[in-house]
Design a protein around this motif. Structure first.
Motif, PDB file in Angstrom:
ATOM      1  N   ASP A  76       0.851  -1.193   0.000  1.00  0.00           N
ATOM      2  CA  ASP A  76       0.000   0.000   0.000  1.00  0.00           C
ATOM      3  C   ASP A  76       0.886   1.242   0.000  1.00  0.00           C
ATOM      4  O   ASP A  76       1.603   1.504   0.967  1.00  0.00           O
ATOM      5  CB  ASP A  76      -0.920   0.006   1.214  1.00  0.00           C
ATOM      6  N   ALA A 109      -1.692  -0.212  -3.764  1.00  0.00           N
ATOM      7  CA  ALA A 109      -2.945   0.429  -3.361  1.00  0.00           C
ATOM      8  C   ALA A 109      -2.637   1.797  -2.753  1.00  0.00           C
ATOM      9  O   ALA A 109      -1.468   2.167  -2.556  1.00  0.00           O
ATOM     10  CB  ALA A 109      -3.668  -0.455  -2.363  1.00  0.00           C
ATOM     11  N   ASP A 151      -4.628   3.220   0.150  1.00  0.00           N
ATOM     12  CA  ASP A 151      -5.708   3.247   1.138  1.00  0.00           C
ATOM     13  C   ASP A 151      -5.228   3.454   2.568  1.00  0.00           C
ATOM     14  O   ASP A 151      -5.877   4.151   3.336  1.00  0.00           O
ATOM     15  CB  ASP A 151      -6.501   1.927   1.074  1.00  0.00           C
TER      16      ASP A 151
END
Length: 216
Positions: free
Chosen positions: A52, A128, A130
């Motif tokens: 991430d 990602a 997030d």
């Protein structure tokens, strides 16, 4: 943090600093994507959720001149945690460098930057965006402990961390070794055999406490 100490470290090869350090916290398994010479900066640490990249973005947004962003991104094989745009933004902010314990991408574009970027490898897929991870924590990456505020020094030989409280002593010793190294190199260039140069004994004592010629 002392800009003068950081500038002194950036003027030296990493090997001289490692020779002078009482502890050797060297990060293994990294490759340099960009930059040249020695980069030195104060560690801004982040432990990411592996894969991430939100943590990398947030670290760059919070960073300033002289910072070295160090991210535990999950290690080799993770999808890319940094690409060319984020690296370019870090350079614009005056960041000293980025050390990513994980993969990067956009190698050709990042390679044209002056910013020093280190990764474990390359991966074309993005991460990602997030979870921001956890900032300002101790990291264990590549066999080394990295603490917030450590001086991180990196060049073509690799990446290492140094305790700020010991920097003055380390830098004095490293600068002494660098002077002896330059004198020895000049002597060899001038046609003198390395083992006939009077500075060699002092140089070997300075770097590792031995007088064995083969240790050079």
């Amino acid at each position: 943090m002392s800009e003068a100490l950081r500038a002194r470290a950036a003027a030296l090869p990493l090997s001289d600093l490692v020779d002078a350090a009482p502890e050797r916290r060297i990060v293994h398994g990294l490759r340099r994507l960009s930059g040249r010479g020695t980069a030195a900066g104060w560690a801004r640490t982040v432990r990411a959720v592996p894969g991430d990249a939100a943590s990398v973005h947030d670290a760059v947004r919070a960073a300033g001149a002289g910072d070295m962003i160090v991210v535990d991104y999950g290690g080799p094989g993770t999808v890319a945690g940094i690409g060319a745009l984020v690296a370019a933004e870090a350079q614009r902010r005056g960041v000293a460098g980025i050390v990513l314990w994980g993969s990067g991408r956009d190698a050709a574009q990042i390679g044209r930057l002056d910013l020093s970027v280190y990764v474990t490898g390359l991966h074309p897929a993005p991460g990602a965006h997030d979870d921001p991870g956890t900032a300002a924590v101790d990291l264990e990456i590549g066999g080394a402990t990295i603490r917030p505020g450590d001086l991180i020094v990196a060049d073509d030989d690799g990446v290492a961390a140094f305790d700020p409280s010991a920097l003055s002593v380390i830098l004095d010793a490293a600068e002494h070794s660098a002077r002896l190294d330059a004198e020895l190199a000049a002597g060899i260039a001038g046609g003198t055999c390395l083992w006939d140069l009077p500075q060699l004994r002092g140089y070997l004592d300075a770097v590792d406490g031995t007088t064995t010629p083969d240790a050079a």
